[in-house]
Write a protein that holds these residues in place. Structure first.
Motif, PDB file in Angstrom:
ATOM      1  N   GLU A  97       0.835  -1.209   0.000  1.00  0.00           N
ATOM      2  CA  GLU A  97       0.000   0.000   0.000  1.00  0.00           C
ATOM      3  C   GLU A  97       0.868   1.257   0.000  1.00  0.00           C
ATOM      4  O   GLU A  97       0.584   2.231  -0.699  1.00  0.00           O
ATOM      5  N   HIS A 145       1.415   4.466  -3.109  1.00  0.00           N
ATOM      6  CA  HIS A 145       1.538   5.911  -2.918  1.00  0.00           C
ATOM      7  C   HIS A 145       2.856   6.425  -3.489  1.00  0.00           C
ATOM      8  O   HIS A 145       2.893   7.430  -4.217  1.00  0.00           O
ATOM      9  N   ARG A 180      -3.890   6.418  -3.167  1.00  0.00           N
ATOM     10  CA  ARG A 180      -4.143   5.886  -1.825  1.00  0.00           C
ATOM     11  C   ARG A 180      -4.688   4.476  -1.928  1.00  0.00           C
ATOM     12  O   ARG A 180      -5.668   4.222  -2.633  1.00  0.00           O
ATOM     13  N   GLU A 217      -4.858   3.069   4.428  1.00  0.00           N
ATOM     14  CA  GLU A 217      -4.705   4.297   5.212  1.00  0.00           C
ATOM     15  C   GLU A 217      -3.718   5.249   4.532  1.00  0.00           C
ATOM     16  O   GLU A 217      -2.825   4.808   3.803  1.00  0.00           O
ATOM     17  N   PRO A 218      -3.852   6.554   4.781  1.00  0.00           N
ATOM     18  CA  PRO A 218      -2.886   7.500   4.213  1.00  0.00           C
ATOM     19  C   PRO A 218      -1.459   7.167   4.654  1.00  0.00           C
ATOM     20  O   PRO A 218      -1.236   6.708   5.776  1.00  0.00           O
ATOM     21  N   VAL A 219      -0.514   7.383   3.761  1.00  0.00           N
ATOM     22  CA  VAL A 219       0.894   7.098   4.047  1.00  0.00           C
ATOM     23  C   VAL A 219       1.483   8.258   4.840  1.00  0.00           C
ATOM     24  O   VAL A 219       1.289   9.430   4.497  1.00  0.00           O
ATOM     25  N   THR A 220       2.204   7.933   5.898  1.00  0.00           N
ATOM     26  CA  THR A 220       2.805   8.944   6.765  1.00  0.00           C
ATOM     27  C   THR A 220       4.277   9.138   6.414  1.00  0.00           C
ATOM     28  O   THR A 220       4.901   8.263   5.815  1.00  0.00           O
TER      29      THR A 220
END
Length: 199
Positions: free
Chosen positions: A173, A177, A183, A186-189
């Motif tokens: 995932e 990104h 996406r 969950e959003p990538v940090t």
């Protein structure tokens, strides 16, 4: 275990591919008496991989070199090429399931990757950043297509790429990104993926 005279069963798991990693989940679940729950988890994880594939479907596939060790240079093998493929890239210098060996810098230069992933085994991203000069000092580093395009990334190798566990799905995932800006999950940090210093 024999020396300890303990009633202990040792299970050796040696997955090489994404399917192997998820099958190990079921193997362990069965031994623990929770096979049905483990199978449900595997199904959910497979669904997340499919979602990542759909998120990048039809997009151009960048050519990707994943570096698992900096000195000597070592390409990431086993399930990492599949993570790259799942996320819409073309893995270079390693094949799915392959137990890799050191590569030359010339092999990397000749591959002319569009993207370089830096995910050393056992290194948190902060240490990778501190040791960036091991790569930036190599002859012709700045001439790589990936470097010129600003597409070199530091990833959390120990969390999502180096160790065989359910979090390899999160690794795919994250790569969706990194490779395509889409996406999947969950959003990538910034803790999961950050630009390589000096890109």
């Amino acid at each position: 275990m024999r020396l300890l005279d303990a009633d202990t069963r040792v299970l050796s798991l040696e997955p090489r591919t994404l399917d192997d990693v998820l099958d190990c989940l079921v193997t362990v679940g069965e031994l623990l008496g929770v096979r049905e729950r483990a199978e449900q988890q595997r199904t959910a994880l497979l669904g997340r991989l499919d979602q990542a594939r759909r998120a990048v479907a039809g997009r151009a596939r960048p050519r990707v070199v994943a570096v698992e060790w900096l000195d000597p240079l070592w390409p990431a093998g086993h399930w990492v090429p599949e993570q790259i493929t799942t996320a819409g890239g073309e893995a270079l210098l390693a094949s799915p399931g392959e137990h890799t060996k050191p590569m030359t810098w010339e092999a990397v230069r000749a591959a002319r990757p569009d993207v370089v992933l830096v995910l050393p085994c056992g290194f948190p991203p902060e240490r990778t950043v501190r040791e960036a000069e091991l790569l930036t000092s190599l002859p012709g580093w700045s001439e790589l297509p990936a470097v010129r395009a600003g597409r070199v990334w530091v990833l959390d190798g120990p969390a999502y790429f180096n160790r065989p566990g359910p979090r390899v799905v999160r690794g795919a995932e994250v790569l969706a990104h990194v490779l395509h800006g889409v996406r999947a999950g969950e959003p990538v940090t910034p803790a999961e993926a950050r630009p390589f210093p000096g890109r």
